[in-house]
Design a protein around this motif. Structure first.
Motif, PDB file in Angstrom:
ATOM      1  N   GLU A 186      29.144   6.298 -55.221  1.00  0.00           N
ATOM      2  CA  GLU A 186      29.452   7.211 -54.117  1.00  0.00           C
ATOM      3  C   GLU A 186      30.875   7.756 -54.257  1.00  0.00           C
ATOM      4  O   GLU A 186      31.130   8.943 -54.002  1.00  0.00           O
ATOM      5  CB  GLU A 186      29.309   6.486 -52.778  1.00  0.00           C
ATOM      6  N   ALA A 187      31.807   6.901 -54.662  1.00  0.00           N
ATOM      7  CA  ALA A 187      33.191   7.343 -54.846  1.00  0.00           C
ATOM      8  C   ALA A 187      33.289   8.375 -55.958  1.00  0.00           C
ATOM      9  O   ALA A 187      33.993   9.386 -55.831  1.00  0.00           O
ATOM     10  CB  ALA A 187      34.088   6.137 -55.146  1.00  0.00           C
ATOM     11  N   ASP A 205      29.634   2.328 -52.720  1.00  0.00           N
ATOM     12  CA  ASP A 205      29.766   1.751 -54.052  1.00  0.00           C
ATOM     13  C   ASP A 205      30.570   2.710 -54.926  1.00  0.00           C
ATOM     14  O   ASP A 205      30.988   3.785 -54.475  1.00  0.00           O
ATOM     15  CB  ASP A 205      28.393   1.461 -54.678  1.00  0.00           C
ATOM     16  N   GLU A 206      30.776   2.316 -56.172  1.00  0.00           N
ATOM     17  CA  GLU A 206      31.561   3.141 -57.094  1.00  0.00           C
ATOM     18  C   GLU A 206      30.895   4.491 -57.351  1.00  0.00           C
ATOM     19  O   GLU A 206      31.581   5.504 -57.539  1.00  0.00           O
ATOM     20  CB  GLU A 206      31.759   2.396 -58.418  1.00  0.00           C
ATOM     21  N   VAL A 250      41.131   8.938 -53.714  1.00  0.00           N
ATOM     22  CA  VAL A 250      39.884   8.254 -54.052  1.00  0.00           C
ATOM     23  C   VAL A 250      40.137   7.225 -55.155  1.00  0.00           C
ATOM     24  O   VAL A 250      40.652   7.554 -56.219  1.00  0.00           O
ATOM     25  CB  VAL A 250      38.806   9.256 -54.509  1.00  0.00           C
ATOM     26  N   GLU A 259      37.954   5.006 -57.381  1.00  0.00           N
ATOM     27  CA  GLU A 259      36.548   4.789 -57.720  1.00  0.00           C
ATOM     28  C   GLU A 259      36.237   3.316 -57.954  1.00  0.00           C
ATOM     29  O   GLU A 259      35.174   2.830 -57.557  1.00  0.00           O
ATOM     30  CB  GLU A 259      36.184   5.625 -58.954  1.00  0.00           C
ATOM     31  N   SER A 260      37.132   2.585 -58.586  1.00  0.00           N
ATOM     32  CA  SER A 260      36.856   1.176 -58.883  1.00  0.00           C
ATOM     33  C   SER A 260      36.795   0.337 -57.612  1.00  0.00           C
ATOM     34  O   SER A 260      36.007  -0.612 -57.519  1.00  0.00           O
ATOM     35  CB  SER A 260      37.918   0.614 -59.834  1.00  0.00           C
ATOM     36  N   ALA A 273      36.097   1.759 -54.664  1.00  0.00           N
ATOM     37  CA  ALA A 273      35.175   2.484 -53.782  1.00  0.00           C
ATOM     38  C   ALA A 273      35.810   2.732 -52.418  1.00  0.00           C
ATOM     39  O   ALA A 273      35.214   2.476 -51.365  1.00  0.00           O
ATOM     40  CB  ALA A 273      33.859   1.747 -53.641  1.00  0.00           C
ATOM     41  N   THR A 274      37.046   3.233 -52.445  1.00  0.00           N
ATOM     42  CA  THR A 274      37.739   3.552 -51.197  1.00  0.00           C
ATOM     43  C   THR A 274      38.367   4.938 -51.300  1.00  0.00           C
ATOM     44  O   THR A 274      38.550   5.480 -52.394  1.00  0.00           O
ATOM     45  CB  THR A 274      38.859   2.544 -50.888  1.00  0.00           C
ATOM     46  N   HIS A 297      35.733   3.026 -46.631  1.00  0.00           N
ATOM     47  CA  HIS A 297      35.126   2.112 -47.603  1.00  0.00           C
ATOM     48  C   HIS A 297      33.761   2.681 -47.978  1.00  0.00           C
ATOM     49  O   HIS A 297      32.817   2.616 -47.198  1.00  0.00           O
ATOM     50  CB  HIS A 297      34.999   0.707 -47.020  1.00  0.00           C
ATOM     51  N   LEU A 298      33.672   3.245 -49.170  1.00  0.00           N
ATOM     52  CA  LEU A 298      32.438   3.872 -49.615  1.00  0.00           C
ATOM     53  C   LEU A 298      31.433   2.815 -50.053  1.00  0.00           C
ATOM     54  O   LEU A 298      31.797   1.674 -50.357  1.00  0.00           O
ATOM     55  CB  LEU A 298      32.739   4.851 -50.742  1.00  0.00           C
TER      56      LEU A 298
END
Length: 222
Positions: free
Chosen positions: A11-12, A8-9, A84, A86-87, A89-90, A5-6
């Motif tokens: 970081e992804a 935020d978007e 990945v 992005e939306s 963030a995982t 779990h990143l």
């Protein structure tokens, strides 16, 4: 499956961009992932630069499925990129692969000390531009029969093995930083050393390189 779990978007998106750049140079690229708590380090080796590129990624929380202490695994960069989201963030950690030799020898975790003499970012970017222009000029001057892979590689090694300013950092490390998206217009740069290693640190990631002639001491085999 382990899910990261990143933070935020952003970081992804940055992780995806870093992986994409590595895959640009090597479609079969592998990356080593090391994490503890909410910090993830992604190590990659763009083959034409002979350096390690390290992207630090912030995590929103540790891991699912009971991995709540550490994570250390080498995986396919392509499979990680595909996972990945992005939306959301995982990112899902793929199955481990047999790592390339570089993945077993990483820079030390600590003991880093500042090294003086690093030029300003603008000067570094100008140095890379001059190196690229020199390479193009010298290779274009070669006769057709002399434009062999060995000769092109020799010219490239000569240019990119030069050192930056009064430091021992090879120019190829700065070129690598630009190529993987670490040498941007904003943010301070720093040069650090620990044992046989030098590290060019930027706000977006680091480039680590072994200093020539220091043997096999002061490395971390992890």
């Amino acid at each position: 499956m382990t899910v990261l779990h990143l933070a935020d978007e952003g970081e992804a998106a940055d992780l995806a961009a870093f992986l994409s750049r590595l895959l640009h140079y090597d479609r079969g690229a592998a990356v080593r992932l090391q994490a503890a708590g909410t910090a993830l380090a992604v190590f990659g080796r763009p083959p034409s630069f002979e350096v390690l590129a390290i992207r630090a990624v912030r995590l929103a929380k540790p891991y699912e499925n009971g991995l709540d202490v550490t994570l250390d695994v080498t995986v396919s960069a392509g499979e990680l990129l595909e996972s990945v989201d992005e939306s959301a963030a995982t990112a899902a950690v793929p199955e481990a692969v047999t790592g390339p030799p570089w993945a077993g020898v990483l820079p030390p975790r600590g003991g880093w000390r500042p090294v003086p003499g690093l030029p300003a970012p603008d000067a570094l970017r100008a140095m890379i531009g001059a190196g690229i222009a020199e390479f193009r000029s010298r290779t274009q001057e070669l006769p057709e029969e002399g434009r062999t892979r060995n000769e092109l590689d020799r010219i490239g090694r000569e240019i990119w093995s030069r050192t930056v300013g009064d430091t021992q950092l090879p120019v190829r490390a700065v070129h690598a930083a630009q190529s993987v998206g670490f040498l941007r217009a904003t943010g301070e740069l720093a040069l650090l050393s620990s044992g046989a290693w030098l590290r060019l640190r930027t706000p977006y990631g680091s480039i680590a390189v072994r200093r020539a002639g220091l043997g096999a001491l002061d490395v971390s085999v992890r």
